[in-house]
Design a protein around this motif. Structure first.
Motif, short mmCIF file in Angstrom:
data_model
loop_
_atom_site.label_atom_id
_atom_site.label_comp_id
_atom_site.label_asym_id
_atom_site.label_seq_id
_atom_site.Cartn_x
_atom_site.Cartn_y
_atom_site.Cartn_z
N VAL A 129 -6.36 -1.11 -4.91
CA VAL A 129 -4.90 -1.02 -5.05
C VAL A 129 -4.24 -2.12 -4.21
N VAL A 130 -3.32 -2.83 -4.84
CA VAL A 130 -2.53 -3.86 -4.17
C VAL A 130 -1.26 -3.20 -3.64
N GLU A 162 1.58 -10.11 -1.40
CA GLU A 162 1.55 -11.24 -2.33
C GLU A 162 0.09 -11.61 -2.55
N VAL A 163 -0.36 -11.69 -3.80
CA VAL A 163 -1.73 -12.06 -4.13
C VAL A 163 -1.75 -13.54 -4.51
N LEU A 218 -3.03 -3.62 -9.05
CA LEU A 218 -4.45 -3.23 -9.11
C LEU A 218 -5.36 -4.44 -9.10
N PHE A 219 -6.53 -4.27 -8.51
CA PHE A 219 -7.65 -5.19 -8.64
C PHE A 219 -8.71 -4.48 -9.47
N LEU A 221 -13.82 -12.49 -3.77
CA LEU A 221 -13.26 -11.52 -2.85
C LEU A 221 -11.75 -11.62 -2.81
N ALA A 222 -11.13 -10.47 -2.61
CA ALA A 222 -9.70 -10.40 -2.32
C ALA A 222 -9.61 -9.93 -0.88
N ALA A 223 -9.23 -10.81 0.01
CA ALA A 223 -9.17 -10.52 1.45
C ALA A 223 -7.75 -10.10 1.83
N TYR A 224 -7.63 -8.88 2.35
CA TYR A 224 -6.34 -8.28 2.67
C TYR A 224 -5.86 -8.73 4.04
#
Length: 157
Positions: A41-42, A47-48, A93-94, A147-150
Motif C-alpha cells: 500500500v502506498v 510520492e512514487v 498500490l504496488f 524495489l520500492a524503498a519507502y
C-alpha cells in the motif's frame, strides 16, 4: 508530511545465489541496508518516483522498508522481476511479480493491479511499471530485483 518512495531495479551475477542477490542490490544502491518487506500500500501523502539508482537513504546497517520483486536462476536461463504501481489522489498500490520473461511479468503486474483496484473504493488515475530482466550465462548465478524503498532508513537498534 510527504515522503518519497523510490522505485529502482538492479541485476547481479556472482558465484552463489546470495552473492548474486547482493550484487543486484548493489546495482540498485540498496545493498547496505537491512531490508524489511512490507505489503503493497502506498500512503496517500507519498510520492512514487522511478530512479536509476537509489539515493543515499541513511547510514549503512539501518532498517529500510521495501516492496520487493526478486528472481534468480543459474544459467542458461532468463529471469525477470518487476513492480507495478497505481496511485491517485489518495492511497495507492504496488504489485510485484516474477517470471521467465518480461512480457509474463508485465501481464502479471497489470492483472494484479486490476485485482487490487477492484478490492478498494479508492480513486486511481496513474499507473506505471518497472521490469528488470537478465540472461544468466551457463553455470552463473544471476539475480534481478526491483524495489520500492519507502522514505529514509531508520536505526535498527
Amino acid at each position: 508530511m510527504s515522503s518519497t518512495i523510490h522505485v529502482v531495479g538492479g541485476t547481479g551475477t556472482a558465484p552463489t545465489e546470495k552473492a548474486a542477490y547482493d550484487a543486484a542490490l548493489a546495482d540498485a544502491n540498496l545493498h547496505n541496508y537491512n531490508l524489511v518487506p512490507v505489503s503493497s500500500v502506498v500512503p496517500a501523502d507519498a510520492e512514487v518516483v522511478q530512479v536509476d539508482d537509489a539515493p543515499d537513504l541513511g547510514p549503512a546497517g539501518n532498517r529500510l522498508n521495501v516492496v520487493q520483486a526478486k528472481a534468480s536462476a543459474v544459467g542458461p536461463e532468463t529471469v525477470a522481476a518487476g513492480i507495478g504501481w497505481t496511485t491517485g489522489p489518495g492511497p495507492g498500490l504496488f504489485y510485484e511479480a516474477d517470471a521467465e520473461s518480461e512480457s509474463d511479468v508485465q501481464a502479471r503486474l497489470e492483472t494484479g493491479l486490476d485485482a487490487g483496484r477492484a478490492l478498494r473504493d479508492w480513486s486511481f488515475d496513474h499507473e506505471e511499471t518497472l521490469v528488470e530482466r537478465a540472461e544468466a550465462a551457463p553455470g552463473e548465478h544471476t539475480c534481478v530485483v526491483v524495489l520500492a524503498a519507502y522514505g529514509e532508513s531508520e536505526p535498527i537498534c
